[in-house]
Design a protein around this motif. Structure first.
Motif, PDB file in Angstrom:
ATOM      1  N   TYR A 252      -8.623   8.149  -1.151  1.00 28.78           N
ATOM      2  CA  TYR A 252      -8.113   6.973  -1.848  1.00 28.78           C
ATOM      3  C   TYR A 252      -6.793   7.276  -2.531  1.00 28.78           C
ATOM      4  N   ASN A 253      -5.987   8.090  -1.888  1.00 24.16           N
ATOM      5  CA  ASN A 253      -4.701   8.409  -2.496  1.00 24.16           C
ATOM      6  C   ASN A 253      -3.848   7.166  -2.712  1.00 24.16           C
TER       7      ASN A 253
ATOM      8  N   PRO B 217     -11.614   6.196  -9.454  1.00 24.46           N
ATOM      9  CA  PRO B 217     -11.524   4.802  -8.983  1.00 24.46           C
ATOM     10  C   PRO B 217     -10.999   4.719  -7.547  1.00 24.46           C
ATOM     11  N   ASN B 218     -11.645   3.895  -6.744  1.00 22.35           N
ATOM     12  CA  ASN B 218     -11.186   3.708  -5.366  1.00 22.35           C
ATOM     13  C   ASN B 218     -10.200   2.547  -5.247  1.00 22.35           C
ATOM     14  N   TYR B 219     -10.031   1.810  -6.314  1.00 19.78           N
ATOM     15  CA  TYR B 219      -9.366   0.528  -6.154  1.00 19.78           C
ATOM     16  C   TYR B 219      -7.839   0.641  -6.116  1.00 19.78           C
TER      17      TYR B 219
ATOM     18  N   GLU C 205      -4.778   0.380   4.181  1.00 22.53           N
ATOM     19  CA  GLU C 205      -3.311   0.387   4.190  1.00 22.53           C
ATOM     20  C   GLU C 205      -2.732   1.685   4.740  1.00 22.53           C
ATOM     21  N   GLU C 206      -3.326   2.798   4.365  1.00 19.79           N
ATOM     22  CA  GLU C 206      -2.669   4.066   4.667  1.00 19.79           C
ATOM     23  C   GLU C 206      -3.545   5.043   5.431  1.00 19.79           C
ATOM     24  N   LYS C 207      -4.590   4.544   6.038  1.00 25.79           N
ATOM     25  CA  LYS C 207      -5.420   5.440   6.839  1.00 25.79           C
ATOM     26  C   LYS C 207      -6.180   4.619   7.866  1.00 25.79           C
TER      27      LYS C 207
END
Lengths: 474, 262
Positions: free
Chosen positions: B13-14, B56-58, A172-174
């Motif tokens: 994973y922001n 967590p990456n989710y 989504e953002e990268k």
């Protein structure tokens, strides 16, 4: 041995009908689902009732279509008075167990089933990487300790390959380099683009507003993230999707291996299916929500490992149209329990046993409250209802005056659904015939007004967008 | 490949957790670790332990509320050397699944950490449901059959070639540092057979070099992929420790080391 069989319903999530190696897909390896096929009957014309998790699962739980359950999309709420499979089986003398994903909003799984495992943080839509292995542990513990005079029904809700959604959210953002740029996979290791990667843009309004436009109602951020994908990114999506399926296949393998080691296997019926499919690049689409074949068509296998249950083995049923509403009556038939009045489905038991019975000649699918489809051997008809001028929250239909745009595909000549024939005058009679078929099906439904505020809010918001289109485009 | 923020795509994973920010938590954990590690008292030849924060990456929708901590658990890898063998004890605690795993195994080879003898997995569920615990013992039969015994029932987890070096994903925290130079010099991938979490056989796994980055810290990246595996990315620091292991659904960030690799 129990006179009535134990019943094990193993379900995967977002698992498209052809993503199984036993069905000829060379891009993945599913030895354990293949084994289920060898030990049972695969219904190849199997369709979900609605191509999103909660909606499709509400049909499994109730034997009703999603305009009847109160869950016509992921934010629905099951009508409180509707009985579910766990309640019916428990009343009928079965021990009804649940493990893993449930995702039927409005119904507490712990009130309808004995739950083996449901996560410390209750399992929602995704999270296979955390939950699936723990589910297998819970089932292993159950199968190796079950000691009751009562037969059991156990449904195992595996989350994978739904985690492909997380793969997409991650974009989504990268920008993630394609795998060839990364240097981790060579191009020839990737599956090709699907043959129906290109599509006919003459789609329903609902379809476009939900999935195509920049400010799409569903997953606009993913759409934005994948706008600049190259061919290798799409192929890598497919490659990853197949890895998720291999992961869940391995989980299923451990369950089957343990079942084989117990005496339970002699008298246990196994049903395998998925709530809905995955577009995986077909029609340049991802995930589900649409009425294209990849999203709505799912595997459905009825199998046995022992001799206590009659099921024909190693057989493809290419003829009968199976729906998610058939699960409930099938389970009840094998359990010798009467089904509640008003169920829409039929028991697959005679078909699984190789007996010839009168059967429907189409599948009926709903989508996103307003979308409808009829699939037959020759054609597939897709249409939508226009939103009502004033929304009364009664799911639409049957009402030919409110039909919106349509798609018609010749499934024999165009199995990839790439050429919309609905506006071709030569197919006017066919369209009329399928509209009639749709209306006749919808007359049979017991639609109930949606009263829960959460789904009403969604219907209002989405309805406004659709209404705006129709106001500007007649 | 990473931007100036130090957020390489393999561990950026922001989007997955808004508060606190994933990247801040990851870099903050490592910064704190490196600040302390210079003063760390190391003991060569004793028990050697790495502790990792699990992030967590989710997608944010599956996470808890804004007030919850970002970390969803801890992974602790403890090993000691004993007569040419390495005894491992791994504790993995995940507050989302609620399942705590304790895995014990023994390896024989310095580079590939091949599984020997038998191994065991103790799983405990801290959720509210019927399943509370499961004990599983695994072993190799005639160096080829991987068997698991669960509550008295034995199943075949798979077979491997007699000459194959079977290792566990948790041993990769040592395998990658041991093979790093070989991988980089040969420019080839290393074939591995993995027994993931000591239960799932991944027969065609490959380990290769991804790239080096300088920010947020000097790190060399390695990838792992194969049949039944989603690609994962492993970042080796200049001290020879895996600082970041980013699997598909979670990122392990080094937060503590006790002892020195033997």
């Amino acid at each position: 041995m129990n006179e009535r069989p134990n019943i094990l319903f193993i379900n995967t999530d977002q698992h498209s009908w052809d993503a199984i190696s036993a069905y000829g897909n060379p891009y993945l390896h599913t030895p354990n689902i293949d084994a289920l096929h060898r030990n049972g009957t695969s219904f190849r014309r199997s369709y979900c009732t609605d191509p999103v998790c909660a909606a499709a699962r509400s049909s499994w739980a109730t034997g009703l279509y999603t305009s009847e359950t109160g869950v016509p999309f992921n934010g629905g709420h099951l009508h409180p008075e509707t009985p579910d499979l766990g309640q019916v089986l428990s009343d009928g003398g079965y021990q009804a167990f649940h493990c893993g994903k449930w995702h039927v909003p409005g119904r507490d799984v712990r009130e309808s089933f004995q739950t083996l495992y449901y996560g410390q943080r209750n399992i929602g839509a995704g999270g296979a990487a955390y939950y699936d292995s723990a589910s297998t542990h819970a089932v292993a513990d159950f199968l190796t300790n079950y000691d009751s005079d009562k037969p059991f029904y156990l449904q195992i809700g595996y989350v994978d390959p739904h985690d492909v959604c997380e793969y997409l959210h991650n974009h989504e953002e990268k920008r993630i380099p394609n795998p060839v740029e990364q240097g981790i996979v060579s191009e020839d290791a990737l599956p090709p683009l699907p043959e129906n990667f290109d599509y006919d843009a003459r789609e329903t309004v609902l379809h476009r507003i939900c999935r195509r436009v920049d400010d799409a109602l569903i997953h606009a951020a993913i759409l934005k993230g994948i706008r600049d994908w190259d061919e290798l990114h799409w192929r890598y999506l497919r490659w990853n999707y197949y890895r998720f399926i291999e992961k869940v296949d391995a989980e299923i393998g451990r369950v089957l291996a343990l079942l084989r080691e117990t005496s339970l296997h002699h008298n246990t019926l196994i049903i395998f299916s998925a709530d809905h499919g995955e577009a995986c690049g077909s029609h340049q689409m991802f995930q589900k929500f649409t009425l294209y074949e990849e999203s709505i068509r799912v595997p459905f296998i009825v199998a046995r490992l022992g001799d206590g249950v009659l099921v024909e083995k190693d057989r493809f049923d290419q003829t009968h149209f199976v729906s998610g509403v058939d699960l409930f009556p099938t389970v009840c038939d094998y359990a010798s329990i009467d089904v509640p009045e008003g169920l829409q489905g039929s028991s697959l038991r005679p078909l699984a046993e190789g007996r010839d019975v009168r059967w429907r000649d189409y599948a009926y699918i709903e989508s996103n409250y307003w979308g409808r489809s009829i699939v037959t051997g020759q054609y597939k008809y897709v249409t939508e209802y226009k939103p009502k001028a004033t929304e009364d929250f009664l799911p639409p239909g049957p009402d030919a005056t409110q039909f919106g745009l349509a798609q018609l595909f010749d499934r024999q000549d165009d199995p990839g659904e790439t050429k919309n024939l609905a506006e071709d005058a030569a197919y006017g009679e066919v369209v009329k015939m399928y509209q009639d078929k749709l209306l006749r099906q919808e007359v049979k439904l017991h639609r109930q007004q949606i009263v829960h505020p959460s789904p009403k809010r969604i219907i209002s918001n989405w309805g406004d967008r659709l209404r705006s289109y129709w106001q500007h485009n007649g | 490949m990473n931007d100036n923020s130090g957020r390489h795509w393999s561990f950026d994973y922001n989007h997955g957790a808004q508060n606190p920010q994933f990247a801040q938590e990851l870099i903050g954990t490592l910064r704190e670790y490196y600040a302390e590690t210079t003063a760390c008292d190391t003991r060569i030849g004793q028990t050697f332990t790495h502790a990792y924060n699990i992030l967590p990456n989710y997608w944010r929708g599956y996470g808890g509320g804004a007030n919850e901590e970002l970390s969803i658990g801890t992974a602790i890898i403890e090993r000691n050397k004993d007569n040419g063998f390495w005894n491992y004890s791994v504790h993995y605690e995940n507050t989302t699944s609620g399942e705590n795993l304790r895995m014990q195994f023994r390896c024989s080879d310095k580079h590939y950490r091949s599984l020997t003898d038998s191994w065991r997995i103790d799983a405990r569920n801290s959720g509210d449901d019927t399943y509370s615990e499961l004990r599983c013992k695994g072993y190799l039969v005639e160096d080829s059959e991987v068997r698991l015994r669960i509550n008295g029932n034995e199943i075949l987890a798979g077979t491997v070639g007699a000459s194959v070096k079977l290792t566990c994903n948790w041993a990769l925290f040592d395998v990658i540092p041991a093979l790093a130079q070989t991988i980089r010099e040969s420019d080839d991938e290393i074939d591995l057979v993995l027994l993931e979490d000591l239960e799932q056989l991944r027969p065609k796994s490959r380990l290769g070099f991804l790239e080096s980055i300088q920010t947020p810290f000097p790190l060399d990246g390695y990838y792992l992929y194969g049949t039944g595996l989603l690609p994962s990315y492993w970042w080796l620091d200049t001290h020879g420790d895996i600082a970041i292991a980013s699997t598909f659904f979670e990122t392990l960030v080094l937060k503590e080391k006790i002892g020195e690799n033997a």
